[in-house]
Design an enzyme around this catalytic site. Structure first.
Site, mmCIF file in Angstrom:
data_model
loop_
_atom_site.group_PDB
_atom_site.id
_atom_site.type_symbol
_atom_site.label_atom_id
_atom_site.label_comp_id
_atom_site.label_asym_id
_atom_site.label_seq_id
_atom_site.Cartn_x
_atom_site.Cartn_y
_atom_site.Cartn_z
ATOM 1 N N ARG B 49 0.829 -1.195 0.000
ATOM 2 C CA ARG B 49 0.000 0.000 0.000
ATOM 3 C C ARG B 49 0.870 1.255 0.000
ATOM 4 O O ARG B 49 2.013 1.230 0.445
ATOM 5 C CB ARG B 49 -0.923 0.000 1.213
ATOM 6 C CG ARG B 49 -0.179 -0.094 2.520
ATOM 7 C CD ARG B 49 -1.123 -0.030 3.715
ATOM 8 N NE ARG B 49 -1.692 -1.346 4.009
ATOM 9 C CZ ARG B 49 -2.362 -1.635 5.130
ATOM 10 N NH1 ARG B 49 -2.554 -0.711 6.053
ATOM 11 N NH2 ARG B 49 -2.834 -2.830 5.334
ATOM 12 N N ASP B 51 0.417 5.374 1.337
ATOM 13 C CA ASP B 51 -0.468 6.170 2.192
ATOM 14 C C ASP B 51 -1.115 7.335 1.423
ATOM 15 O O ASP B 51 -0.695 7.668 0.315
ATOM 16 C CB ASP B 51 0.326 6.735 3.379
ATOM 17 C CG ASP B 51 0.712 5.648 4.374
ATOM 18 O OD1 ASP B 51 0.024 4.604 4.416
ATOM 19 O OD2 ASP B 51 1.705 5.845 5.106
ATOM 20 N N TYR B 109 12.034 3.790 -3.477
ATOM 21 C CA TYR B 109 11.278 5.031 -3.288
ATOM 22 C C TYR B 109 12.186 6.221 -3.560
ATOM 23 O O TYR B 109 13.409 6.132 -3.437
ATOM 24 C CB TYR B 109 10.784 5.135 -1.837
ATOM 25 C CG TYR B 109 9.594 4.268 -1.502
ATOM 26 C CD1 TYR B 109 8.305 4.771 -1.644
ATOM 27 C CD2 TYR B 109 9.753 2.963 -1.042
ATOM 28 C CE1 TYR B 109 7.198 3.983 -1.321
ATOM 29 C CE2 TYR B 109 8.657 2.171 -0.732
ATOM 30 C CZ TYR B 109 7.376 2.692 -0.869
ATOM 31 O OH TYR B 109 6.293 1.920 -0.558
ATOM 32 N N ARG B 194 9.571 8.056 5.243
ATOM 33 C CA ARG B 194 9.317 9.418 5.695
ATOM 34 C C ARG B 194 10.007 9.709 7.035
ATOM 35 O O ARG B 194 10.437 10.835 7.291
ATOM 36 C CB ARG B 194 7.812 9.673 5.777
ATOM 37 C CG ARG B 194 7.185 9.739 4.380
ATOM 38 C CD ARG B 194 5.682 9.550 4.394
ATOM 39 N NE ARG B 194 5.034 10.565 5.192
ATOM 40 C CZ ARG B 194 3.749 10.517 5.542
ATOM 41 N NH1 ARG B 194 2.983 9.483 5.180
ATOM 42 N NH2 ARG B 194 3.234 11.481 6.263
#
Lengths: 249, 249
Positions: B49, B51, B109, B194
């Site tokens: 997933r 966010d 990422y 993050r």
């Protein structure tokens, strides 16, 4: 003191540059911001208007301020107050007679085209689906150069005295994922860049003959040219002035 | 037949990837689109997933279709039907047991930072105002490499069995107007990228000591690390699989 303001904006949320009674405009936002921060009524004059949805990476405007600005510090203050989609890039002191519109000796625009679906586009480029012969578009663009009558690419009801523009650059380039048209001239007629781009895309897509452009120019008739492309691919990218307008900094 | 779908999306308008009863999600949009076009109930399974607000340039998902697809033609059909902010980049036939989540052997990422106000940003990069020592951030990032316990960078209430991840790349690079953090690993914990970026930005801004990272990792405690940076700078950019999952095309 008179100052030039160099401004970037994303045009999507604005009814163009020019202030209107009931419209959300870039000029209106800037007047409001500068007047609030400088605590006097400020009215800015742009190098020219941009239409609804058109972007700028370097629009220029002048304004008078009864006092002296600190360019770096005040640009930072303006940016903190302005919305996210308008940024002041520079403040430069100019002679008291310098005029953002009348003193500009060259203006440049870009038109951005993407040929594949791009989720990150956000109204920042025109999505053109069919294949394009970029070489044919560049060969045709070459015929735009020099001082010519561009009535074929002008809005029909307009109040200009003549349709002569002196185009010094007109070329397509691949830049990353985008196909970008670069055009520079001493002046532009209303809607001119979007009509030129529409005409060149018709040539690139094979809808018009590769050698049709000289006849389109010679016609001096809007109906001879192609359709205007959408506003959201268009960027005002440079307004150039003679060095003599600037005060020694 | 089972297929892998490679998808790009701008996450701004979505409540993340994963389908929810009352949320507008990327997975939900894709299920709806594929089911409508293929005229059978299609349920896609993502590699993982993302966010709310997180973007993807190359998410991967699998689905079963009772029939055979023409990858180019059907990608075009899906794209015509999907909203502007979701694009199908490729459809590839895979073995009937291939699984987008369990077979992925590396995920990558990027985190995008801008240091100046950018009117064209559109929730696509995090605006970080203070000066950054990129060399210090890269020296610190080097300590992330290898197989380690990353509990310090994990959401506190989570249902994983262990916090070990094997990070194979972690570096900052200037790319055009953006400062981009690249990170690749076999797996990531929730919120991990993050939290790592927030910790590195604290080091870059001089809020934490340049050599503090090893102690942060060793603490195995979320409170030892820096704050999570906002979702809108984060992109899922690659999910890699062993070549054996793909059918000969």
């Amino acid at each position: 003191m008179r100052y030039f303001l160099e401004i970037a904006y994303k045009g999507t949320q604005y009814n163009g540059w020019q202030i209107q009674k009931n419209g959300h405009t870039v000029q209106g936002e800037l007047n409001r911001c500068l007047s609030t921060i400088l605590r006097q009524e400020i009215e800015i004059t742009g190098s020219g208007r941009t239409d609804t949805g058109v972007h700028a990476t370097a629009q220029v405007a002048h304004f008078d301020y009864d006092g002296e600005l600190n360019p770096d510090r005040d640009a930072f203050r303006f940016n903190s107050f302005l919305p996210e989609d308008i940024a002041v890039k520079a403040i430069r002191p100019v002679h008291s007679e310098a005029h953002a519109r009348f003193d500009a000796d060259r203006r440049s625009y870009e038109y951005h085209v993407v040929q594949h679906k791009d989720p990150f586009n956000d109204h920042q480029a025109h999505h053109h689906r069919s294949a394009l012969d970029v070489e044919a578009m560049n060969n045709a663009a070459h015929h735009l150069l020099g001082r010519q009558d561009f009535e074929s690419f002008s809005k029909v009801h307009t109040d200009v005295n003549n349709f002569f523009c002196d185009i010094s650059r007109a070329e397509w380039k691949h830049e990353g994922q985008r196909l970008v048209f670069h055009i520079s001239a001493n002046r532009f007629l209303r809607n001119m860049v979007r009509a030129i781009v529409g005409t060149l895309l018709d040539i690139g897509a094979g809808k018009s003959a590769p050698d049709s452009l000289p006849a389109v120019i010679a016609a001096r008739n809007r109906s001879a040219a192609g359709k205007s492309v959408p506003a959201h691919g268009l960027y005002l990218t440079e307004v150039r002035y003679p060095a003599s307008v600037y005060l020694n900094e």
